[in-house]
Scaffold this motif. Sequence first.
Motif, PDB file in Angstrom:
ATOM      1  N   ILE A 192       0.855  -1.183   0.000  1.00 24.40           N
ATOM      2  CA  ILE A 192       0.000   0.000   0.000  1.00 24.40           C
ATOM      3  C   ILE A 192       0.888   1.229   0.000  1.00 24.40           C
ATOM      4  CG2 ILE A 192      -1.757   1.329   1.230  1.00 24.40           C
ATOM      5  CD1 ILE A 192      -2.673  -1.261   2.560  1.00 24.40           C
ATOM      6  N   LEU A 193       0.592   2.166  -0.877  1.00 23.18           N
ATOM      7  CA  LEU A 193       1.234   3.481  -0.862  1.00 23.18           C
ATOM      8  C   LEU A 193       0.183   4.519  -0.507  1.00 23.18           C
ATOM      9  CD1 LEU A 193       3.574   3.516  -4.011  1.00 23.18           C
ATOM     10  CD2 LEU A 193       4.143   2.910  -1.650  1.00 23.18           C
ATOM     11  N   ASP A 194       0.303   5.088   0.657  1.00 23.12           N
ATOM     12  CA  ASP A 194      -0.572   6.186   1.044  1.00 23.12           C
ATOM     13  C   ASP A 194      -0.301   7.384   0.137  1.00 23.12           C
ATOM     14  OD1 ASP A 194      -2.336   7.759   2.532  1.00 23.12           O
ATOM     15  OD2 ASP A 194      -0.749   8.407   3.899  1.00 23.12           O
ATOM     16  N   SER A 195      -1.293   8.207  -0.073  1.00 20.32           N
ATOM     17  CA  SER A 195      -1.085   9.392  -0.914  1.00 20.32           C
ATOM     18  C   SER A 195      -0.121  10.357  -0.233  1.00 20.32           C
ATOM     19  CB  SER A 195      -2.411  10.107  -1.172  1.00 20.32           C
ATOM     20  OG  SER A 195      -2.928  10.640   0.030  1.00 20.32           O
ATOM     21  N   GLY A 196       0.676  11.042  -1.029  1.00 17.13           N
ATOM     22  CA  GLY A 196       1.613  12.006  -0.473  1.00 17.13           C
ATOM     23  C   GLY A 196       2.787  12.221  -1.402  1.00 17.13           C
ATOM     24  N   THR A 197       3.571  13.231  -1.112  1.00 16.62           N
ATOM     25  CA  THR A 197       4.673  13.588  -1.995  1.00 16.62           C
ATOM     26  C   THR A 197       5.860  12.644  -1.858  1.00 16.62           C
ATOM     27  OG1 THR A 197       5.395  15.180  -0.306  1.00 16.62           O
ATOM     28  CG2 THR A 197       4.044  16.028  -2.097  1.00 16.62           C
ATOM     29  N   THR A 198       6.136  12.159  -0.647  1.00 11.49           N
ATOM     30  CA  THR A 198       7.246  11.221  -0.473  1.00 11.49           C
ATOM     31  C   THR A 198       6.892   9.855  -1.046  1.00 11.49           C
ATOM     32  OG1 THR A 198       7.889  12.405   1.546  1.00 11.49           O
ATOM     33  CG2 THR A 198       8.872  10.242   1.191  1.00 11.49           C
ATOM     34  N   ILE A 221      -0.174   9.021  -7.740  1.00 12.30           N
ATOM     35  CA  ILE A 221       0.598   7.775  -7.719  1.00 12.30           C
ATOM     36  C   ILE A 221       0.075   6.815  -8.782  1.00 12.30           C
ATOM     37  CG2 ILE A 221       1.101   5.709  -6.347  1.00 12.30           C
ATOM     38  CD1 ILE A 221       1.204   7.562  -3.888  1.00 12.30           C
ATOM     39  N   ALA A 222      -1.246   6.668  -8.853  1.00  9.46           N
ATOM     40  CA  ALA A 222      -1.833   5.787  -9.868  1.00  9.46           C
ATOM     41  C   ALA A 222      -1.483   6.267 -11.272  1.00  9.46           C
ATOM     42  CB  ALA A 222      -3.352   5.739  -9.688  1.00  9.46           C
ATOM     43  N   TYR A 223      -1.541   7.569 -11.476  1.00  7.16           N
ATOM     44  CA  TYR A 223      -1.220   8.144 -12.789  1.00  7.16           C
ATOM     45  C   TYR A 223       0.241   7.895 -13.149  1.00  7.16           C
ATOM     46  CZ  TYR A 223      -0.807  11.552 -16.566  1.00  7.16           C
ATOM     47  OH  TYR A 223      -0.571  12.146 -17.774  1.00  7.16           O
ATOM     48  N   ASN A 275       9.106  -6.486 -11.016  1.00  8.33           N
ATOM     49  CA  ASN A 275       8.121  -7.273 -11.742  1.00  8.33           C
ATOM     50  C   ASN A 275       7.096  -7.876 -10.791  1.00  8.33           C
ATOM     51  OD1 ASN A 275       9.229  -7.005 -14.414  1.00  8.33           O
ATOM     52  ND2 ASN A 275      10.893  -8.358 -13.762  1.00  8.33           N
ATOM     53  N   ASP A 276       5.904  -8.068 -11.325  1.00  7.56           N
ATOM     54  CA  ASP A 276       4.825  -8.732 -10.593  1.00  7.56           C
ATOM     55  C   ASP A 276       4.568  -8.057  -9.246  1.00  7.56           C
ATOM     56  OD1 ASP A 276       2.822 -10.547 -10.315  1.00  7.56           O
ATOM     57  OD2 ASP A 276       4.088 -12.184  -9.615  1.00  7.56           O
ATOM     58  N   LEU A 277       4.586  -6.745  -9.252  1.00  8.78           N
ATOM     59  CA  LEU A 277       4.344  -5.961  -8.048  1.00  8.78           C
ATOM     60  C   LEU A 277       2.902  -5.453  -8.069  1.00  8.78           C
ATOM     61  CD1 LEU A 277       5.715  -4.654  -5.522  1.00  8.78           C
ATOM     62  CD2 LEU A 277       6.179  -2.658  -6.971  1.00  8.78           C
ATOM     63  N   THR A 278       2.217  -5.568  -6.940  1.00  7.88           N
ATOM     64  CA  THR A 278       0.860  -5.039  -6.818  1.00  7.88           C
ATOM     65  C   THR A 278       0.886  -3.859  -5.857  1.00  7.88           C
ATOM     66  OG1 THR A 278      -0.150  -7.197  -7.223  1.00  7.88           O
ATOM     67  CG2 THR A 278      -1.532  -5.532  -6.173  1.00  7.88           C
ATOM     68  N   ILE A 279       0.396  -2.725  -6.321  1.00  4.47           N
ATOM     69  CA  ILE A 279       0.379  -1.509  -5.500  1.00  4.47           C
ATOM     70  C   ILE A 279      -1.052  -1.043  -5.324  1.00  4.47           C
ATOM     71  CG2 ILE A 279       1.072   0.914  -5.360  1.00  4.47           C
ATOM     72  CD1 ILE A 279       3.641   0.195  -6.767  1.00  4.47           C
ATOM     73  N   ILE A 280      -1.446  -0.880  -4.070  1.00  3.71           N
ATOM     74  CA  ILE A 280      -2.757  -0.342  -3.718  1.00  3.71           C
ATOM     75  C   ILE A 280      -2.536   1.085  -3.245  1.00  3.71           C
ATOM     76  CG2 ILE A 280      -4.755  -0.602  -2.194  1.00  3.71           C
ATOM     77  CD1 ILE A 280      -3.720  -3.601  -1.902  1.00  3.71           C
ATOM     78  N   THR A 281      -3.323   2.012  -3.747  1.00  2.00           N
ATOM     79  CA  THR A 281      -3.119   3.413  -3.356  1.00  2.00           C
ATOM     80  C   THR A 281      -4.421   4.197  -3.371  1.00  2.00           C
ATOM     81  OG1 THR A 281      -1.804   5.415  -3.787  1.00  2.00           O
ATOM     82  CG2 THR A 281      -2.600   4.189  -5.713  1.00  2.00           C
TER      83      THR A 281
END
Length: 267
Positions: free
Chosen positions: A108-114, A137-139, A126-132
């Motif tokens: 999980i990547l919380d929203s933010g500049t860092t 970040i998604a863009y 590779n084969d990384l799943t990111i929830i945000t």
Amino acid sequence: MKPLDIHSADGKVTLERRAEIIKLLEKQGKVRISELTKILKVSEVTIRNDLDKLEEKQLLIRTRGGGIQTQRVRFDYQFTKETAHFLKQKQAIAKEAAKLVNEKDTIILDSGTTTLELARNLTHLNDLTIITNGIYIAYELVQYPNIKVITLGGSLRQSSMSFTGPIAEETLKDLFCDKVFLGVNGIDTNYGLFTTHIEDAYLNKLMIKMSKEVIVVTDSSKFLKRSFSIIAPMDTVDILVTDSNIPKNELRNLNNLGVRTIVVEDF
């Protein structure tokens, strides 16, 4: 016409001039060509070209004799302004934090500049799943087919371009992750992690609950600051990544609390 090289001296001047136009739009809501020629000391032809290019990027709406602000200008400027604070530290922290992510992780990547800077350092995996919950970040990650991106829907907070609220919370309750990376608005080792919004605090609590490992990424300016809402006490944090300007007492407290603290020296 030869394309403008943004790394050249002329390119840099052009970008700086257009950034100044955006700042004036943020302050005034509109700009006039006659005003800009005086302030920026360039010709009307140059200003007209600047405004046309900014309109192409949807950063303003052209009007007869000038331009007016779009909502996106305000959003982008606020986020860019926040990013500019301690940028070198954030980039160094993100680069170091990226070493904690492995291929096939779900994070999980919380929203933010860092955390946005962190996302930029994960694109080789590779084969990384990111929830945000962060739109930026998604863009940033959408162009990388090796990374699966899951966004949390919900209410959109315009100032941070992030999702919060019951829909985001319900989505997160069905997901379990290897690691969560949190940015914070404030941190005091005697009290815990802080954010400025109650909704963000509750969503961050869920992020912590649904993750095996909790990693905080924050520049040293956030230490000894308390915001409106507390996210969690320090004993929920497994790893903290920060820069070498961290107050000595705070670093000592982190060590005493058993929080693995990674201090970035070079930035």
